[in-house]
Scaffold this active site. Structure first.
Site, short mmCIF file in Angstrom:
data_model
loop_
_atom_site.label_atom_id
_atom_site.label_comp_id
_atom_site.label_asym_id
_atom_site.label_seq_id
_atom_site.Cartn_x
_atom_site.Cartn_y
_atom_site.Cartn_z
N ARG A 1 -6.83 26.42 2.76
CA ARG A 1 -6.53 26.13 4.18
C ARG A 1 -7.67 26.62 5.04
O ARG A 1 -8.10 25.97 5.98
CB ARG A 1 -5.20 26.75 4.62
N TYR B 1 -5.62 5.73 23.87
CA TYR B 1 -4.94 5.51 22.59
C TYR B 1 -3.47 5.91 22.72
O TYR B 1 -3.17 7.01 23.21
CB TYR B 1 -5.63 6.33 21.50
N ASP C 1 -13.25 11.34 22.91
CA ASP C 1 -12.76 10.67 21.70
C ASP C 1 -13.78 9.58 21.38
O ASP C 1 -13.85 8.56 22.07
CB ASP C 1 -11.37 10.09 21.98
N LYS D 1 -10.90 5.48 11.07
CA LYS D 1 -11.41 4.20 11.55
C LYS D 1 -12.83 3.98 11.02
O LYS D 1 -13.01 3.82 9.84
CB LYS D 1 -11.32 4.16 13.08
C1 LIG Z 1 -6.46 6.04 15.59
C2 LIG Z 1 -6.92 6.75 16.79
C3 LIG Z 1 -6.55 8.08 17.04
C4 LIG Z 1 -5.60 8.83 16.13
O1 LIG Z 1 -6.14 9.05 14.87
P1 LIG Z 1 -5.26 9.12 13.51
O2 LIG Z 1 -6.31 9.32 12.48
O3 LIG Z 1 -4.52 7.85 13.39
O4 LIG Z 1 -4.35 10.29 13.65
C5 LIG Z 1 -7.05 8.68 18.18
N1 LIG Z 1 -7.87 8.02 19.03
C6 LIG Z 1 -8.25 6.76 18.82
C7 LIG Z 1 -9.15 6.08 19.79
C8 LIG Z 1 -7.79 6.08 17.70
O5 LIG Z 1 -8.15 4.80 17.51
#
Ligand SMILES: *Cc1c(COP(=O)(O)O)cnc(C)c1O
Length: 385
Positions: A51, A103, A175, A200
């Site tokens: 962890r 998001y 982000d 992604k």
């Molecule tokens: C998918 C996404 C998230 C969340 O991420 P996860 O890996 O699904 O928890 C946050 N911000 C954006 C812009 C995303 O496309």
């Protein structure tokens, strides 16, 4: 290897990576272990419990830090877990100013979990940076930016927001999931924290869920590391390995995502049955000038609205697609299509989402790296000429 001497297209492959000390493995082994032998109590080789740290995760965290031009990387079990760790820097009474077209999962975490802990969120259209000022107060501790925004592809001037945040001593988190460091590097533009859903583009193959944070400042890194270890939302070694492997081809994939994105955006814009196309590469996109300055290219994320379409007609259209898979998520090698109103943004009240343009008929594409002609043929049969 001195990372700072490497260009981006080499950092994706070598950034933060060390030759394996055991057998010279070119890829770091998947250290599928929870614990580590100690010679005497506390006498370990830098790893005591997975962890707290795991060598495969460390390799990924170093790669994340390198490609974002940061100093410290932290990897989590999902993008949401990474965002959650940032919010845990806050205390009851604190305020956050966030992008309004956001998001859906981030919006849900802010509103339905953190508001219960006494944190207030103010959602602002940040395309005009001055709009942020009227929401500032002595309690504002964090500004949360997503650019390009999801799914409206608005562009926010990171440098201008960073200047404002800096002046008022507020943390700025970006982000960077949609753009990836191939297109923009927020730390270089003055942000304090970069966040990724590596699920992604960084992973890039739709086979893993993982999140990351990158910072430059040691004190901030220490606080986030404390949260990562104390709360425990870490990713496993196998998932760390998969994202590390994905990052090695990020620059090549992104180049093709951008090329295909341009071809599809232009096809849609010229199509008589399409009403609106949202893509920052268009000269008449309201934030095109900022996108051009801030981003290396314009990406493969596109949203559009068919003419005279309804909620039901939009759903029918995405159901007809054969190469584009109807699915949540984005950023993989394969093209995906989504209907934000019923899928990614289903948790946002209709009134709130329509205010920012997420209308019932909006369709979002994550353009993959297939042959663009096949993608166009697929869209053509679904839209109907
Ligand atoms: C998918 C996404 C998230 C969340 O991420 P996860 O890996 O699904 O928890 C946050 N911000 C954006 C812009 C995303 O496309």
């Amino acid at each position: 290897m001195k990372d700072k001497n490497l260009r981006f297209n080499s950092k994706t492959i070598h950034g933060g990576q060390q030759p394996d000390k055991g057998f010279g493995a070119v890829m770091p082994p998947i250290y599928q272990t929870s614990t580590y032998a100690q010679a005497t109590p506390g006498g370990h080789k830098g790893y005591a419990y997975s962890r707290s740290a795991n060598p495969t995760r460390t390799a990924l965290e170093n790669s994340l830090a390198s490609i974002e031009n940061g100093t410290y990387g932290l990897a989590f079990g999902s993008g949401m877990a990474a965002i959650d760790a940032v919010l845990k820097l806050l205390e009851p009474g604190d305020e956050v100013i966030s992008t309004n077209d956001l998001y859906g999962g981030s919006y849900r975490l802010f509103k339905q979990i953190y508001e219960n802990f006494g944190i207030t969120f103010r959602f602002v259209g940040m395309q005009n940076v001055n709009a942020i000022e009227e929401y500032l107060s002595a309690k504002t501790k964090l500004i949360w930016v997503e650019t390009p925004t999801n799914p409206m592809m608005n562009i926010i001037d990171i440098e201008a927001v960073a200047e404002l945040a800096n002046k008022h001593n507020i943390l700025l988190a970006v982000d960077n999931t949609f753009a990836t460091p191939y297109l923009q590097q927020p730390l270089d533009l003055g942000a304090d924290i970069v966040m990724h859903s590596a699920t992604k583009y960084l992973g890039g193959h739709s086979d893993v869920v993982l999140g990351g944070l990158v910072v430059k400042d040691k004190e901030l890194a220490d606080k986030l590391y404390f949260i990562q270890n104390a709360s425990g939302a870490i990713c496993g070694p196998m998932d760390s390995f998969l994202v590390l492997r994905g990052i090695k081809t990020l620059h090549v994939r992104m180049q093709r995502h951008c090329e295909n994105g341009r071809v599809i955006a232009e096809y849609l814009a010229d199509h008589p049955k399409i009403d609106k196309v949202y893509w920052p590469g268009f000269k008449d996109h309201p934030n095109h000038a900022i996108a051009k300055r801030q981003m290396k290219d314009f990406g493969g994320m596109i949203s559009f609205v068919p003419k005279g379409s309804s909620y039901e007609a939009a759903i029918k259209m995405v159901e007809k697609l054969k190469i584009f898979t109807l699915a949540e998520s984005l950023g993989g090698v394969e093209s995906l299509a989504g209907h934000p109103a019923s899928m990614t943004h289903g948790s946002i009240p209709k009134e709130d989402r329509e205010k920012v343009g997420v209308v019932d008929a909006l369709i979002r594409l994550s353009v993959g790296i297939e042959d663009a002609a096949d993608l166009i043929a697929d869209l053509e049969q679904a839209i109907g000429s």
